[in-house]
Write an enzyme that holds these catalytic residues in place. Structure first.
Site, PDB file in Angstrom:
ATOM      1  N   ILE A  12       1.010  -1.268  -0.156  1.00 46.30           N
ATOM      2  CA  ILE A  12       0.096   0.458  -0.099  1.00 46.30           C
ATOM      3  C   ILE A  12       0.842   1.273   0.108  1.00 46.30           C
ATOM      4  CG2 ILE A  12      -1.925   1.227   1.351  1.00 46.30           C
ATOM      5  CD1 ILE A  12      -2.608  -1.453   2.224  1.00 46.30           C
ATOM      6  N   SER A 127      -7.032  -1.077  11.111  1.00 47.24           N
ATOM      7  CA  SER A 127      -7.377  -2.693  10.585  1.00 47.24           C
ATOM      8  C   SER A 127      -8.619  -2.966  10.660  1.00 47.24           C
ATOM      9  CB  SER A 127      -6.922  -3.639  10.180  1.00 47.24           C
ATOM     10  OG  SER A 127      -7.197  -4.870   9.832  1.00 47.24           O
ATOM     11  N   TYR A 152      -1.144  -9.316  15.921  1.00 48.71           N
ATOM     12  CA  TYR A 152      -1.014  -8.504  14.871  1.00 48.71           C
ATOM     13  C   TYR A 152      -2.083  -6.945  15.374  1.00 48.71           C
ATOM     14  CZ  TYR A 152      -2.836  -6.476  11.091  1.00 48.71           C
ATOM     15  OH  TYR A 152      -3.246  -4.993   9.604  1.00 48.71           O
ATOM     16  N   LYS A 156      -2.535  -2.727  16.353  1.00 49.47           N
ATOM     17  CA  LYS A 156      -3.206  -1.865  15.459  1.00 49.47           C
ATOM     18  C   LYS A 156      -4.650  -1.240  16.144  1.00 49.47           C
ATOM     19  CE  LYS A 156      -1.660  -2.838  11.997  1.00 49.47           C
ATOM     20  NZ  LYS A 156      -1.261  -1.470  10.937  1.00 49.47           N
ATOM     21  N   ASP A 301     -10.666 -16.533  11.519  1.00 51.97           N
ATOM     22  CA  ASP A 301     -11.238 -15.729  10.768  1.00 51.97           C
ATOM     23  C   ASP A 301     -12.651 -15.502  10.980  1.00 51.97           C
ATOM     24  OD1 ASP A 301      -9.446 -15.865   8.433  1.00 51.97           O
ATOM     25  OD2 ASP A 301     -10.539 -17.353   7.521  1.00 51.97           O
TER      26      ASP A 301
HETATM   27  N1  UFG Z   1      -8.858 -17.638   1.510  1.00 56.42           N
HETATM   28  C1  UFG Z   1      -8.898 -18.683   1.308  1.00 56.42           C
HETATM   29  N2  UFG Z   1      -8.081 -19.237   1.028  1.00 56.42           N
HETATM   30  C2  UFG Z   1      -7.042 -18.785   1.106  1.00 56.42           C
HETATM   31  C3  UFG Z   1      -6.810 -17.517   1.483  1.00 56.42           C
HETATM   32  C4  UFG Z   1      -7.477 -17.001   2.128  1.00 56.42           C
HETATM   33  O1  UFG Z   1     -10.562 -19.025   1.625  1.00 56.42           O
HETATM   34  O2  UFG Z   1      -5.775 -19.219   0.408  1.00 56.42           O
HETATM   35  C5  UFG Z   1     -10.520 -16.758   2.332  1.00 56.42           C
HETATM   36  C6  UFG Z   1     -10.383 -15.979   3.919  1.00 56.42           C
HETATM   37  O3  UFG Z   1      -9.942 -17.056   4.847  1.00 56.42           O
HETATM   38  C7  UFG Z   1     -11.493 -15.214   4.274  1.00 56.42           C
HETATM   39  C8  UFG Z   1     -11.054 -14.377   3.189  1.00 56.42           C
HETATM   40  O4  UFG Z   1     -10.294 -15.322   1.940  1.00 56.42           O
HETATM   41  O5  UFG Z   1     -12.719 -15.490   4.647  1.00 56.42           O
HETATM   42  C9  UFG Z   1      -9.931 -13.208   2.900  1.00 56.42           C
HETATM   43  O6  UFG Z   1      -8.840 -13.891   3.563  1.00 56.42           O
HETATM   44  P1  UFG Z   1      -7.719 -12.503   2.988  1.00 56.42           P
HETATM   45  O7  UFG Z   1      -5.949 -14.056   4.433  1.00 56.42           O
HETATM   46  O8  UFG Z   1      -7.062 -12.297   1.944  1.00 56.42           O
HETATM   47  O9  UFG Z   1      -7.840 -11.093   4.416  1.00 56.42           O
HETATM   48  P2  UFG Z   1      -8.318 -11.765   5.616  1.00 56.42           P
HETATM   49  O10 UFG Z   1      -9.635 -11.060   5.814  1.00 56.42           O
HETATM   50  O11 UFG Z   1      -7.994 -13.163   6.531  1.00 56.42           O
HETATM   51  O12 UFG Z   1      -6.929 -10.518   6.329  1.00 56.42           O
HETATM   52  C10 UFG Z   1      -7.002  -9.016   6.174  1.00 56.42           C
HETATM   53  C11 UFG Z   1      -6.378  -7.825   5.911  1.00 56.42           C
HETATM   54  C12 UFG Z   1      -5.475  -8.571   7.405  1.00 56.42           C
HETATM   55  C13 UFG Z   1      -6.770  -7.813   8.511  1.00 56.42           C
HETATM   56  C14 UFG Z   1      -7.949  -8.645   8.131  1.00 56.42           C
HETATM   57  C15 UFG Z   1      -8.594  -8.646   9.129  1.00 56.42           C
HETATM   58  O13 UFG Z   1      -5.354  -9.221   5.166  1.00 56.42           O
HETATM   59  O14 UFG Z   1      -4.393  -7.681   7.708  1.00 56.42           O
HETATM   60  O15 UFG Z   1      -8.113  -8.321   7.222  1.00 56.42           O
HETATM   61  O16 UFG Z   1      -9.867  -8.952   9.566  1.00 56.42           O
HETATM   62  F1  UFG Z   1      -6.062  -8.024  10.267  1.00 56.42           F
END
Ligand code: UFG
Length: 349
Positions: A12, A127, A152, A156, A301
């Protein structure tokens, strides 16, 4: 203004530098120690904007070198946009001390420098993780924050509180925390995007790397959530839109120097999108099918989170320009560029 961007080589941070250079007259300088980024980012920024940004390779947790090798050298700074931090949720559970040390000491040292060198404006990368598993969606800035799920997340939340307290005491200093939802996509030119070191943790780079054969599997973490297709809902916001909000936020601070001490803004599109919908958007935008597997839910999650973004819209004049299809197209263009350069720019796994 003369703006310091910390973490200027990161995902970012680099897009924010591009926005500053493309759309404003502000000067920008970066601090990045390349702990999760690459010095070549500044070549790509130059290719896109025609401008070279000076980077100081410094660790923000080392206060004396921050003073002596940056602030004493660079002269007056008007505003800081602070991205430099560790951001892998899972890693933070395994290495909490590292995360608290890095993210909090980095912030505190910068604020000590704000005091010493009279830096007046500060933007903090926060976040949506601070909302936890909020009962009501979409979340507004008035939705109560909850104890975060990970170290983490705590860095924040605590970072926001430190800034709020600091802004209240120091006359002539103001700050905004920007709560990002899920940043995705790449610069619309397709020439610059996300390049985490090692295996990515986030969905979109995992999808693009899997579609390129860099990764062996694409798991969907859970299809038994109470959502329209059983997969978790997030708010995927284009990185260039997030970047632009930082510039608007800093300008707002500069304009309202004496009226505004501290505030927070949600940066999301306002639309909740399921994991399966992200994959379908990728397939539709690129014409490539991805053979995913359904696996168990990932620990920590939440089921569903998306933003009410009307405060940023009203008060910052921020309107996200890009949709999920734009994000998928640009992320894929960037991935294809990486595919042609594999071995040259790509970090080992
Ligand atoms: N997911 C999958 N498979 C993968 C990766 C992710 O199904 O291989 C799903 C996750 O379970 C989630 C969605 O895709 O439902 C998004 O996952 P991300 O890892 O891309 O992002 P997150 O929502 O877990 O995390 C983001 C930011 C973090 C922050 C968080 C707050 O990356 O920094 O949101 O909710 F803390």
């Amino acid at each position: 203004m003369k703006i310091l961007v910390t973490g200027g080589a990161g995902y970012i941070g680099s897009h924010t530098i591009i926005d500053i250079l493309e759309n404003t007259e502000h000067d920008v300088v970066s601090i990045d120690n390349f702990s999760n980024s690459d010095a070549k980012t500044f070549d790509r920024i130059e290719e896109i904007t025609g401008k070279r940004v000076k980077n100081y390779e410094l660790d923000l947790t080392a206060y004396s070198s921050l003073k002596e090798r940056f602030f004493n050298v660079e002269g007056p700074i008007d505003g800081i946009i602070h991205f430099a931090a560790l951001k892998a949720v899972g890693e933070s559970v395994e290495k909490p001390v590292l995360y608290y040390h890095n993210n909090l000491n980095g912030l505190i040292n910068l604020l000590k420098c704000c005091q010493k060198y009279d830096v007046k404006h500060f933007i903090f990368s926060s976040s949506c993780t601070v909302y936890g598993n909020a009962k009501t969606q979409p979340v507004t800035e008035l939705t109560p924050v909850q104890p975060p799920e990970s170290p983490y997340g705590y860095t924040k939340l605590v970072g926001e509180n430190i800034l709020k307290d600091f802004s209240a005491t120091k006359i002539g200093f103001n700050a905004l925390s920007l709560r990002y939802f899920n940043p995705v996509g790449a610069h619309p030119s397709g020439k610059h995007g996300e390049l985490p070191k090692g295996r990515p943790n986030n969905l979109v780079p995992i999808v693009t790397q899997f579609a390129s054969g860099w990764l062996d599997e694409l798991n969907i973490f859970g299809d038994d959530y109470e959502t329209r297709d059983g997969t978790a809902i997030r708010d995927y916001i284009h990185v260039s839109d997030i970047a632009n909000a930082h510039v608007l936020a800093l300008e707002k601070l500069a304009e309202s120097e004496h009226e505004l001490d501290y505030d927070v803004y949600n940066l999301g599109t306002g639309d909740g999108v399921t994991v399966l919908e992200v994959i379908k958007a990728f397939e539709k935008s690129t014409g490539i099918s991805v053979a995913y597997t359904i696996s168990d839910r990932r620990a920590g999650d939440v089921e569903c989170i998306y933003a009410n973004n009307s405060k940023a819209n009203r008060q910052l004049g921020w309107n996200p320009k890009y949709g999920i299809a734009d994000a998928m197209i640009s992320a894929w263009q960037w991935q294809q560029l990486l595919n042609t350069k594999r071995g040259d720019t790509v970090h080992s796994e």
